[in-house]
Design a protein around this motif. Sequence first.
Motif, PDB file in Angstrom:
ATOM      1  N   VAL A  66       0.854  -1.062   0.113  1.00 24.08           N
ATOM      2  CA  VAL A  66       0.181   0.004   0.170  1.00 24.08           C
ATOM      3  C   VAL A  66       0.921   1.158  -0.079  1.00 24.08           C
ATOM      4  N   GLU A  67       0.667   2.259  -0.818  1.00 20.67           N
ATOM      5  CA  GLU A  67       1.331   3.239  -1.073  1.00 20.67           C
ATOM      6  C   GLU A  67       0.552   4.560  -0.494  1.00 20.67           C
ATOM      7  N   HIS A  68       1.216   5.692  -0.273  1.00 18.81           N
ATOM      8  CA  HIS A  68       0.448   6.975  -0.119  1.00 18.81           C
ATOM      9  C   HIS A  68       0.232   7.569  -1.694  1.00 18.81           C
ATOM     10  N   TYR A  69      -0.937   8.126  -1.891  1.00 24.19           N
ATOM     11  CA  TYR A  69      -1.099   8.750  -3.081  1.00 24.19           C
ATOM     12  C   TYR A  69      -1.361  10.212  -3.004  1.00 24.19           C
ATOM     13  N   PHE A  70      -2.000  10.818  -3.947  1.00 27.47           N
ATOM     14  CA  PHE A  70      -2.141  12.102  -3.989  1.00 27.47           C
ATOM     15  C   PHE A  70      -3.599  12.260  -3.222  1.00 27.47           C
ATOM     16  N   MET A  71      -3.672  13.598  -2.637  1.00 24.78           N
ATOM     17  CA  MET A  71      -4.686  13.970  -1.831  1.00 24.78           C
ATOM     18  C   MET A  71      -5.188  13.213  -0.771  1.00 24.78           C
ATOM     19  N   ARG A  72      -4.199  12.733  -0.180  1.00 28.92           N
ATOM     20  CA  ARG A  72      -4.290  11.806   1.222  1.00 28.92           C
ATOM     21  C   ARG A  72      -4.982  10.346   0.806  1.00 28.92           C
ATOM     22  N   LYS A  73      -4.968  10.130  -0.419  1.00 34.43           N
ATOM     23  CA  LYS A  73      -5.425   8.694  -0.747  1.00 34.43           C
ATOM     24  C   LYS A  73      -4.388   7.425  -0.690  1.00 34.43           C
ATOM     25  N   LEU A  74      -5.103   6.340  -0.665  1.00 33.60           N
ATOM     26  CA  LEU A  74      -4.090   5.182  -0.654  1.00 33.60           C
ATOM     27  C   LEU A  74      -4.203   4.516  -1.903  1.00 33.60           C
ATOM     28  N   PHE A  75      -2.948   4.045  -2.357  1.00 36.23           N
ATOM     29  CA  PHE A  75      -3.042   3.120  -3.691  1.00 36.23           C
ATOM     30  C   PHE A  75      -2.452   1.931  -3.205  1.00 36.23           C
ATOM     31  N   VAL A  76      -3.499   0.967  -3.532  1.00 34.81           N
ATOM     32  CA  VAL A  76      -3.239  -0.417  -3.053  1.00 34.81           C
ATOM     33  C   VAL A  76      -2.809  -1.394  -4.466  1.00 34.81           C
ATOM     34  N   LYS A  77      -1.830  -1.978  -4.160  1.00 34.66           N
ATOM     35  CA  LYS A  77      -1.295  -2.990  -5.179  1.00 34.66           C
ATOM     36  C   LYS A  77      -1.510  -4.395  -4.758  1.00 34.66           C
ATOM     37  N   LEU A  78      -2.117  -5.101  -5.809  1.00 33.01           N
ATOM     38  CA  LEU A  78      -2.241  -6.391  -5.443  1.00 33.01           C
ATOM     39  C   LEU A  78      -1.222  -7.554  -6.110  1.00 33.01           C
TER      40      LEU A  78
END
Length: 253
Positions: free
Chosen positions: A216-228
């Motif tokens: 899981v990575e931090h993304y723009f606008m305080r979102k999270l980017f989930v990699k499977l």
Amino acid sequence: MNIIIIEDELKAARSLENMIAEVRPQAKVIAQLQSIDSSVRYLTENKQPDLIFMDIQLSDGLCFEIFKSVKITCPIIFCTAFDEYSLEAFKANSVDYVLKPFSKTDIADAFKKVDELKNFFQQSIMPDLGNLLSQIAQPAGKKSFLVFKHNKYTTVSTDSIAFFYIRNEATSIMCFDQQEYSLNQSLDQVISLLSPVQFFRLNRQYIVNFNAIKEVEHYFMRKLFVKLTIPTPEKLLINKEKAPVFLNWLENR
């Protein structure tokens, strides 16, 4: 039995109070609260009730903030339109987790679980509250799904499913071996059938298996980017409001 209702929708609170009066006429609703602040203030200044009916998303945030300020010792029945908070609710004295729109039968069943909890304490010298709540409140989850592909019906084990997602306005299953199947159920129906310990609804389009999450990575606008662990048709993003709940789910499952 003294009861308080914590619910920011006045219409829903009135409806719930009416259902309580029908299924448990000897009970008394002593307060209706709409926010985290008012709930903390009331619970700090008054004796705790015998039971709390609590919505999760209140006017000033998630109800779990209440527990950071007040130690609640009475059982709680969560009534909410959101199914993804069941794990957090389970850790907060939850006896039942009722999804909106609920019925009089749902409320009656919830009271039955409260009664079972009381009877257990009366009969047991050394009650194991954690085990009891686990048995009462924690759904086991559906073991398999019936699918139709190539003119044949077959079952797909839930453990073999990496994620569910919406494709061309229909629900699809993607397995770890990257076999794909179609389902007739909506994602709302699917998430209600799954174990909240094993699956999480990231957004409106995706439900993922914990075992499919790679990082899981931090993304723009305080979102999270989930990699499977397997490819997905698009980036899996979690908005900033749901991100803390998702991280808590990862940590405490």
